[in-house]
Design a protein around this motif. Sequence first.
Motif, PDB file in Angstrom:
ATOM      1  N   ALA A 104       9.225   4.655 -15.634  1.00  0.00           N
ATOM      2  CA  ALA A 104       9.440   4.776 -14.190  1.00  0.00           C
ATOM      3  C   ALA A 104       9.686   3.421 -13.526  1.00  0.00           C
ATOM      4  N   SER A 105       9.770   2.362 -14.324  1.00  0.00           N
ATOM      5  CA  SER A 105       9.987   1.007 -13.783  1.00  0.00           C
ATOM      6  C   SER A 105       8.929   0.635 -12.759  1.00  0.00           C
ATOM      7  N   VAL A 106       7.667   0.840 -13.125  1.00  0.00           N
ATOM      8  CA  VAL A 106       6.581   0.480 -12.216  1.00  0.00           C
ATOM      9  C   VAL A 106       5.573  -0.383 -12.989  1.00  0.00           C
ATOM     10  N   PRO A 107       5.828  -1.689 -13.071  1.00  0.00           N
ATOM     11  CA  PRO A 107       4.961  -2.562 -13.871  1.00  0.00           C
ATOM     12  C   PRO A 107       3.521  -2.588 -13.361  1.00  0.00           C
ATOM     13  N   LEU A 108       2.592  -2.637 -14.299  1.00  0.00           N
ATOM     14  CA  LEU A 108       1.183  -2.817 -13.931  1.00  0.00           C
ATOM     15  C   LEU A 108       0.980  -4.285 -13.596  1.00  0.00           C
ATOM     16  N   VAL A 109       0.562  -4.566 -12.370  1.00  0.00           N
ATOM     17  CA  VAL A 109       0.480  -5.967 -11.939  1.00  0.00           C
ATOM     18  C   VAL A 109      -0.942  -6.446 -11.713  1.00  0.00           C
ATOM     19  N   GLY A 110      -1.917  -5.553 -11.795  1.00  0.00           N
ATOM     20  CA  GLY A 110      -3.289  -6.011 -11.594  1.00  0.00           C
ATOM     21  C   GLY A 110      -4.252  -4.958 -12.074  1.00  0.00           C
ATOM     22  N   GLY A 111      -5.472  -5.387 -12.317  1.00  0.00           N
ATOM     23  CA  GLY A 111      -6.444  -4.430 -12.799  1.00  0.00           C
ATOM     24  C   GLY A 111      -7.841  -4.971 -12.749  1.00  0.00           C
ATOM     25  N   ASP A 112      -8.759  -4.093 -13.075  1.00  0.00           N
ATOM     26  CA  ASP A 112     -10.166  -4.357 -12.897  1.00  0.00           C
ATOM     27  C   ASP A 112     -10.862  -3.365 -13.818  1.00  0.00           C
ATOM     28  N   THR A 113     -11.774  -3.837 -14.672  1.00  0.00           N
ATOM     29  CA  THR A 113     -12.546  -2.894 -15.480  1.00  0.00           C
ATOM     30  C   THR A 113     -14.022  -3.130 -15.228  1.00  0.00           C
ATOM     31  N   THR A 114     -14.780  -2.048 -15.199  1.00  0.00           N
ATOM     32  CA  THR A 114     -16.193  -2.120 -14.873  1.00  0.00           C
ATOM     33  C   THR A 114     -16.943  -1.116 -15.711  1.00  0.00           C
ATOM     34  N   ARG A 115     -18.192  -1.460 -16.052  1.00  0.00           N
ATOM     35  CA  ARG A 115     -19.016  -0.504 -16.767  1.00  0.00           C
ATOM     36  C   ARG A 115     -19.651   0.461 -15.770  1.00  0.00           C
ATOM     37  N   GLY A 116     -19.582   1.748 -16.069  1.00  0.00           N
ATOM     38  CA  GLY A 116     -20.183   2.734 -15.174  1.00  0.00           C
ATOM     39  C   GLY A 116     -19.657   4.111 -15.534  1.00  0.00           C
ATOM     40  N   PRO A 117     -20.032   5.133 -14.744  1.00  0.00           N
ATOM     41  CA  PRO A 117     -19.533   6.491 -15.014  1.00  0.00           C
ATOM     42  C   PRO A 117     -18.013   6.527 -14.933  1.00  0.00           C
ATOM     43  N   GLY A 118     -17.381   7.243 -15.848  1.00  0.00           N
ATOM     44  CA  GLY A 118     -15.927   7.233 -15.981  1.00  0.00           C
ATOM     45  C   GLY A 118     -15.160   7.546 -14.712  1.00  0.00           C
ATOM     46  N   ALA A 119     -14.236   6.681 -14.348  1.00  0.00           N
ATOM     47  CA  ALA A 119     -13.367   6.895 -13.190  1.00  0.00           C
ATOM     48  C   ALA A 119     -12.134   6.017 -13.337  1.00  0.00           C
ATOM     49  N   ILE A 120     -11.019   6.537 -12.861  1.00  0.00           N
ATOM     50  CA  ILE A 120      -9.729   5.862 -12.976  1.00  0.00           C
ATOM     51  C   ILE A 120      -9.099   5.857 -11.599  1.00  0.00           C
ATOM     52  N   SER A 121      -8.903   4.678 -11.040  1.00  0.00           N
ATOM     53  CA  SER A 121      -8.312   4.590  -9.710  1.00  0.00           C
ATOM     54  C   SER A 121      -7.023   3.786  -9.801  1.00  0.00           C
ATOM     55  N   VAL A 122      -5.941   4.388  -9.336  1.00  0.00           N
ATOM     56  CA  VAL A 122      -4.640   3.722  -9.393  1.00  0.00           C
ATOM     57  C   VAL A 122      -4.107   3.581  -7.972  1.00  0.00           C
ATOM     58  N   THR A 123      -3.625   2.393  -7.656  1.00  0.00           N
ATOM     59  CA  THR A 123      -2.893   2.191  -6.410  1.00  0.00           C
ATOM     60  C   THR A 123      -1.459   1.858  -6.778  1.00  0.00           C
ATOM     61  N   VAL A 124      -0.521   2.610  -6.207  1.00  0.00           N
ATOM     62  CA  VAL A 124       0.885   2.320  -6.472  1.00  0.00           C
ATOM     63  C   VAL A 124       1.541   1.747  -5.231  1.00  0.00           C
ATOM     64  N   LEU A 125       2.501   0.864  -5.489  1.00  0.00           N
ATOM     65  CA  LEU A 125       3.269   0.250  -4.425  1.00  0.00           C
ATOM     66  C   LEU A 125       4.740   0.597  -4.649  1.00  0.00           C
ATOM     67  N   GLY A 126       5.427   0.866  -3.561  1.00  0.00           N
ATOM     68  CA  GLY A 126       6.848   1.163  -3.644  1.00  0.00           C
ATOM     69  C   GLY A 126       7.559   0.583  -2.444  1.00  0.00           C
ATOM     70  N   GLN A 127       8.870   0.738  -2.416  1.00  0.00           N
ATOM     71  CA  GLN A 127       9.627   0.280  -1.255  1.00  0.00           C
ATOM     72  C   GLN A 127      10.677   1.318  -0.901  1.00  0.00           C
ATOM     73  N   VAL A 128      11.000   1.374   0.368  1.00  0.00           N
ATOM     74  CA  VAL A 128      11.967   2.348   0.866  1.00  0.00           C
ATOM     75  C   VAL A 128      12.751   1.664   1.985  1.00  0.00           C
ATOM     76  N   PRO A 129      14.059   1.924   2.066  1.00  0.00           N
ATOM     77  CA  PRO A 129      14.820   1.321   3.166  1.00  0.00           C
ATOM     78  C   PRO A 129      14.149   1.650   4.505  1.00  0.00           C
ATOM     79  N   ALA A 130      14.036   0.634   5.361  1.00  0.00           N
ATOM     80  CA  ALA A 130      13.291   0.802   6.607  1.00  0.00           C
ATOM     81  C   ALA A 130      13.789   2.013   7.388  1.00  0.00           C
ATOM     82  N   GLY A 131      12.862   2.834   7.818  1.00  0.00           N
ATOM     83  CA  GLY A 131      13.199   3.998   8.634  1.00  0.00           C
ATOM     84  C   GLY A 131      13.594   5.237   7.836  1.00  0.00           C
ATOM     85  N   GLN A 132      13.721   5.101   6.513  1.00  0.00           N
ATOM     86  CA  GLN A 132      14.173   6.250   5.719  1.00  0.00           C
ATOM     87  C   GLN A 132      13.058   6.953   4.939  1.00  0.00           C
ATOM     88  N   ALA A 133      11.817   6.515   5.121  1.00  0.00           N
ATOM     89  CA  ALA A 133      10.725   7.158   4.381  1.00  0.00           C
ATOM     90  C   ALA A 133      10.625   8.627   4.759  1.00  0.00           C
TER      91      ALA A 133
END
Lengths: 324, 324
Positions: free
Chosen positions: A116-145
């Motif tokens: 999908a051409s969406v490189p992973l650019v940052g991350g964080d790992t922690t010990r604890g109960p299992g959870a996966i949180s993803v934040t995605v960033l994208g771009q759209v021509p202004a006013g066309q979202a």
Amino acid sequence: MTGPDSEFDLIRRYFAEPAGTSPDVRLGIGDDAALLGVQAGHELVVSVDTMVEGTHYFPDHPPASLGHKALAANLSDLAAMGADPLGAVLSLTLPSVDHDWLAAFSRGFLALAEQASVPLVGGDTTRGPGAISVTVLGQVPAGQALRRAGARPGDRLVVSGALGGAAAGLAFEKQRRAQGRPPDEESPDCARLFWPSARLALGRGLRNRARAVIDISDGLLADLGHLAAACGCGARVDWSQLPVDPLLEGQPEEMVRDCVLAGGEDYELLFALPPTEPLELLSLSVRTSLTVIGEFTSGSDIEVVDAHGARLDVARRGHDHFAG
Amino acid sequence: MTGPDSEFDLIRRYFAEPAGTSPDVRLGIGDDAALLGVQAGHELVVSVDTMVEGTHYFPDHPPASLGHKALAANLSDLAAMGADPLGAVLSLTLPSVDHDWLAAFSRGFLALAEQASVPLVGGDTTRGPGAISVTVLGQVPAGQALRRAGARPGDRLVVSGALGGAAAGLAFEKQRRAQGRPPDEESPDCARLFWPSARLALGRGLRNRARAVIDISDGLLADLGHLAAACGCGARVDWSQLPVDPLLEGQPEEMVRDCVLAGGEDYELLFALPPTEPLELLSLSVRTSLTVIGEFTSGSDIEVVDAHGARLDVARRGHDHFAG
């Protein structure tokens, strides 16, 4: 001490992609933050989604599918905005360091990231109960979202692909578990559950065409409710027109209705198309099947009718992680 | 069913800020994703940080402080890149819906968000073991981001503020717990622990001045290790020059050394300043005390020396959530 299993090294070891995979990524994993370019005349699109072990997935969910799915769910939000992906950050909380699990998870995540051409650019790992949180960033021509608000009475209500496949897969998966069989990520009857796709090309194609868009993550009726509410409209859905996923062929009527109307995680797009906008051309240009399943109405009711126009009695259900 | 405690309503109810708080926010909470403007000629900065109940905070951690702290830790990463905040997204996993807790948490989060001009633009709430994941977005003039790499032997090693205050606060907090007393978020001796600040103004001031920058979240020696490794340098720290937090006055020598060298969560900036760059002017212009605590060296050793130049025997320790 920065040992072999340290927080720092886990991200580096499993998730750092080769440098230079995208000209938009000026600085990837390894500093205090990542740096990305956003094209001039574009707006930044951002969305977060968290999957929690026991709530959204079983502890033995096949890890490659889990990596894929955590990213796909977020990409679906970008698709629903008509955005082009820019990058993603991943926060992973794990009860322990299991290298086989991590290798499979990252393989699933990164394969979709590359596709999908969406490189992973940052991350964080922690010990604890299992959870996966993803934040995605994208771009759209202004006013066309693509937004949720904007449909008008008389607009056609259109959905992509087929409905109910993920919920059917979950039902089959539960049957397998009840029989004591392990999950099988290669099983065709769980393909929609384990390997969902995000409708990114369709989202782009809907720019300047659709009046209101949402992705179906919580079930058709629940998400249609959000869409209609944002538009200040009601909607009428024609049950006989709904594109039922082939996985549901031959299943009991009640299961079909439940999966199609209330099943979550299909990640199809649901949108309002003005009467003037040709559907067939759009479908061809984005290479996605599109079905008119009803229309937006004045008022605020969401109703489902049969082929004779008689109203069906359906509960408005959907995933809701706190109310459930 | 979208009931009063539904996922949808919790974000709306507790975290949706009044519209139009920032011209950069084109679309905030409530759609599939948020829309932000990024200024022309700028790069986007993105960082994620997750706090897990039991690992990073106690279940009875005062919720207003927790909201503040989850955001502050992320803003510190923006500061360490020299970035201006643009917005934040919050993913909150909670064992149950506790409205008092949510009200206090969101108050703490949003107060800092307003103060730092970083509007909350998206969120996600899920039922599950307690965890708070924040992704912050910022912008920095293209090419001016502060990175970890770049220090050269002979550069001064400089730190902002004072060190060891958060670790001292944690020690006092643990004493209180051992005595059966509840946490007290108003207690002055836990101010650095409960209400950390991010050095955003300093970060901006270091653009085009500092050669390498990191924030101290894992302890001085651990983060200096990351900084030196990224630069391919070693470093010598003069113990007698270290700015010890006033909270540690009168405490045993071993505790002082442990808190100052290895205590996490101070969120001060640690950076390399070339010999030609005037320190006093910089300190005045950003209204932050700055202390030269040593220098970068050739080689790869991190050493701590006393006022006579004799090497102190210190373990290189710091927070590491998997190795810990």
